[in-house]
Structure formats: C-alpha cells, structure tokens
Design a protein around this motif. Structure first.
Motif, PDB file in Angstrom:
ATOM      1  N   SER A 165       0.729  -1.326  -0.009  1.00  0.00           N
ATOM      2  CA  SER A 165       0.078   0.012  -0.080  1.00  0.00           C
ATOM      3  C   SER A 165       0.796   1.271   0.057  1.00  0.00           C
ATOM      4  N   ARG A 166       2.068   1.027  -0.099  1.00  0.00           N
ATOM      5  CA  ARG A 166       3.014   2.124   0.221  1.00  0.00           C
ATOM      6  C   ARG A 166       4.470   1.848  -0.445  1.00  0.00           C
ATOM      7  N   GLU A 168       8.431   3.767  -1.045  1.00  0.00           N
ATOM      8  CA  GLU A 168       9.064   4.927  -0.748  1.00  0.00           C
ATOM      9  C   GLU A 168      10.288   5.044  -1.894  1.00  0.00           C
ATOM     10  N   ARG A 281       3.840  12.652  -2.881  1.00  0.00           N
ATOM     11  CA  ARG A 281       3.286  11.391  -2.759  1.00  0.00           C
ATOM     12  C   ARG A 281       1.996  11.319  -4.042  1.00  0.00           C
ATOM     13  N   ILE A 303      -2.352   2.302  -4.024  1.00  0.00           N
ATOM     14  CA  ILE A 303      -0.833   2.394  -3.492  1.00  0.00           C
ATOM     15  C   ILE A 303      -0.493   3.793  -3.545  1.00  0.00           C
ATOM     16  N   GLU A 304       0.180   4.281  -2.223  1.00  0.00           N
ATOM     17  CA  GLU A 304       0.717   5.402  -2.427  1.00  0.00           C
ATOM     18  C   GLU A 304       2.371   5.558  -2.616  1.00  0.00           C
ATOM     19  N   ASN A 306       5.831   7.322  -2.947  1.00  0.00           N
ATOM     20  CA  ASN A 306       6.394   8.965  -2.408  1.00  0.00           C
ATOM     21  C   ASN A 306       7.595   8.990  -3.605  1.00  0.00           C
ATOM     22  N   GLN A 324       9.117  -0.835   0.141  1.00  0.00           N
ATOM     23  CA  GLN A 324       7.740  -1.171   0.219  1.00  0.00           C
ATOM     24  C   GLN A 324       7.109  -1.976   1.222  1.00  0.00           C
ATOM     25  N   ASN A 325       5.795  -1.773   1.661  1.00  0.00           N
ATOM     26  CA  ASN A 325       5.554  -2.330   3.053  1.00  0.00           C
ATOM     27  C   ASN A 325       4.521  -3.678   2.850  1.00  0.00           C
TER      28      ASN A 325
END
Length: 446
Positions: A165-166, A168, A281, A303-304, A306, A324-325
């Motif tokens: 979902s994230r 970086e 983002r 998905i966010e 950044n 990523q998470n």
C-alpha cells in the motif's frame, strides 16, 4: 549440669552443616541462591528482671537467610534461556489445561531467577516444572500495552500476507544526461535508448503473490523527467491505442534538489484522476498481471508512491532508498528476546512481530520470600507485595537472551565454612564430654 549448652551447639552446628551441604549441592543449579544459617544466643529470663551475670543456656537457629546477590551470567546460545542482570524475578504460574486462547492461572504465582524456559505443545513458554512465564501479550498488530500479566504464548500459525500500500522511492537522476524522449510511442521498454535509467522493486498482492514492478526514468527536457512503470512487463498506464503513458512527470527546480523543496518544482501524476502532488506522494494502481510461471496476480489498488525524495544533480544516477510495505505469507522460524523483555517472532518471509513482553517483580525484602523448591519462591507477609514492571524500568534489571544466571554459591568459601562448622561440632561435643566427666566425679564422691 550444663548439658543444654553443648546439646544446642551440636544441633546448631548440624543445621549449619545442612545449610552448607545444600549450598554445595546447588553450586551448579542455575538461578540458585546461597543460604546462610544465622544463629542467636539463648538466655533464661530472670524472675525479678535483673541478672547481669546470667549465663547463656545455648544457641538457637534464628533463620536461614538466602543471599540474593548476582550470579555470573553464562552464554548458552538458546534464545529461550534468559538471564536477569540486576534486580527482579521472573513470574511463573501453573495454567489450566485446555484453556485455549484465554489461559487461566492455576495456583499461586511463584518467583524465580532460573531462566531455563521452553515451549510446550500448546505454545506456552514454560519452565521445567511446567509453569508458564507471565508477561504482557501483544495484540494482532504486535502492539504491547501494560496489562494484567498472563501466560506468554508464542504464535503457532504463520503471518498472513499483506498487499503493498506504500512505496518509498529515493533517487538521483543525472542532470548531465541527454534527452531520450518522447519517441513515437513515448517509450520502448525493450530499447534502452528510449529511456535513461531504470530500477525495480517487488510488490505483493492480497494473496502474497510477488509482482515485479520496474520504473523507467526518461528525460524529456531540461529539468523534466517522465517516470514510467511496468508490472510483470505490463505497462501501468496506457492510452486508448495501448501506448505506454508515464505515471508521473517530475519537474525539478533549475538549482537541483527535490521537486517539493524550497527551490520550486512540481510532480504531475496521471493515475487516480491525475493532478499535482504537493508532498511528493502520488497514487499508483496495478492491474491483474500474468507472472512468469503463468499464474495471475490480484489487482493492487490505492498504492501511495512517494517521489518526494527525488533529486537532480550532476552526478551519476543512483537509487539510495527503495522500500515497500507488502510481504508474502510466512511461517514462524524463531524468536528473539531483547534486553527489555520483548519477545519478537521471526517469520520465513523476513517479517518480525512482537508477541509479548516479560514482566519482572521485585520485593522490598527478598529475604522474606519462602523457598518453594524448583528454584522458585513464593511471596509472604515478610517479603511484602511484589512491585511489577518491565525489565529496565526503575530498579528492574535487564534481560540477556541466550544466557543463564549461575548459582551464586562460592565453593571455596563453602568448603572453608564446612571445616569451621565441623570444628564447632567437635568443640560442642567436647563440652558435653567434659560435663559428663565432671558429673562422674561428683557421683564418685564418697
């Protein structure tokens, strides 16, 4: 005649030898504490309350006091062996069998310095007597909150997958690079001349299936870069003709730096409705794709991503951070315990999660504790109520996983004490023999 003094001395010396013998016997018992026999003299009470010349009538055992000094700490390499370095006791208690997810303590709570713990068939951390280690239990997200101490249980099931979902992404693009796009079809992922640089990251769908996402960076003008992306080779943004479209356009400030800094710059995004990002983002959606093995992945939406850490300087392209998470499913492969008593479960997918935290107890008067066998003590009125907290807080000691606290018995001192107690026994026996000879002399008077 004064046989009483010698007899009491024999009894006291015998009990002292018993205490010394028990110390020697437990010299190799982990967590054991040496005991010391403490004696008091006995005087008969005078009828009129006076008697400066009273002669004592012997000795009595006042108490057997355990010495709660720190023992040496020996490494064992077993993660469930725990040593306390400093003050405090582990809390252990029996548990009712078949209690499932809500275990009930059965019997009195006991206190021990012996950190030899194991996992029983139900997943509880127990000692050799089958008593469970008490502490705080973490919730499903691994969050530990102070609560009523309860038996600590390690997870038996694995960890469920988590969809990404994230993301970086932190990188630098070379300001000296030549312009490579756009081309007739914007970009050809199989032609490195249509883009400047690329990097990739593995993401995961809701089933824990891995999705290979590749980012392509294409310089289209001075200080302007398009960012394209593919998932398992499928472009993430296409037009009606099926031509790849960028997922974002980064306009760097002329002075370099990142596009969300004080020097200006913008990030345009084209998925999730499109727009301009003010914090770096941007939204990213990944459709269902086909993996190299032929299986189909689940769509990953919302998905966010950044891009706020991107920079453009006159140095070579380089990715400094990419994370990523998401993660796939995993099985429990081991546990670790830190010095604060937090028990962390490690899973085969590289994830770790707190499952509980050991709680320690201290007493105002530890010598008032009553030995209960099995390297454990129980609280008494003399010891006072326990003060409970986590390791490292207040006067609580820290924990050392993979180590055990040795007995604090000093064998050299105990052997010397044994010789002294033996001589005391012989001396008291001699006083009885002398009294017997005096009595015999009196009996033989004519």
């Amino acid at each position: 005649m004064g046989f009483q003094q010698g007899l009491s001395g024999l009894n006291a010396s015998s009990k002292n030898l018993d205490v010394i013998g028990n110390n020697v016997a437990n010299a190799s018992t982990y967590g054991a504490k040496a005991a010391r026999a403490e004696f008091a003299d006995i005087y008969a009470a005078a009828m009129n309350g006076t008697g400066a010349s009273n002669i004592g009538i012997g000795v009595k055992l006042a108490t057997v006091a355990q010495q709660f000094t720190q023992g040496n700490i020996t490494p064992t390499e077993n993660p469930l062996d725990i040593a306390i370095n400093g003050e405090g006791f582990f809390q252990v208690a029996g548990i009712r069998s078949g209690t499932g997810a809500t275990p009930q303590i059965d019997g009195a709570v006991m206190y021990t310095r012996n950190g030899q713990f194991k996992v029983n068939r139900e997943g509880y951390v127990v000692n050799n007597q089958g008593q469970a280690l008490l502490g705080y239990v973490a919730d499903a997200n691994g969050v530990i909150s102070p609560q009523q101490a309860q038996p600590i249980r390690l997870p038996t099931a694995g960890i469920n997958p988590q969809a990404t979902s994230r993301v970086e992404l932190e990188f630098n693009v070379d300001s000296r690079a030549g312009i490579t796009g756009p081309t007739a079809n914007n970009i050809d992922f199989n032609d490195p001349t249509t883009y400047n640089n690329a990097t990739s990251v593995t993401m995961y769908d809701a089933l824990g299936q891995d999705v290979a996402v590749t980012y392509y960076f294409q310089k289209t003008a001075d200080n302007t870069w398009n960012v394209y992306a593919t998932a398992n080779g499928t472009p993430l943004n296409v037009n009606g003709a099926g031509d790849p479209q960028p997922v974002a356009t980064i306009n760097f400030p002329a002075t370099g730096g990142n596009p969300t800094g004080a020097g200006g710059g913008t990030i345009q995004y084209y998925m999730g409705g499109g727009g301009t990002s003010t914090n770096g983002r941007i939204p990213l959606d990944i459709p269902a794709t086909t993996r190299p093995d032929g299986s189909t992945t689940q769509p990953i939406t919302g998905i966010e991503m950044n891009l706020g850490g991107a920079t453009q300087y006159g140095t070579a392209f380089g990715v400094t951070s990419l994370s990523q998470n998401g993660y796939t499913a995993g099985q429990l492969v081991g546990v670790t315990i830190d010095d604060k008593g937090v028990i962390v479960a490690r899973f085969s997918n590289g994830q770790s999660r707190a499952t509980g935290q050991v709680e320690l107890a201290t007493f105002r008067n530890p010598q008032g504790l009553q030995p209960a066998g099995g390297n454990a003590w129980i609280a008494t009125h003399a010891s006072g109520d326990p003060a409970r907290s986590v390791p490292g807080s207040g006067n609580m000691g820290l924990l050392q996983s993979g180590a055990l606290e040795d007995s604090n018995v000093d064998l050299t001192a105990e052997l010397v004490n044994m010789i002294t107690a033996q001589r005391n026994y012989q001396a008291n026996a001699q006083t009885i023999r002398t009294q017997d000879q005096v009595l015999q002399t009196l009996v033989n008077l004519r």
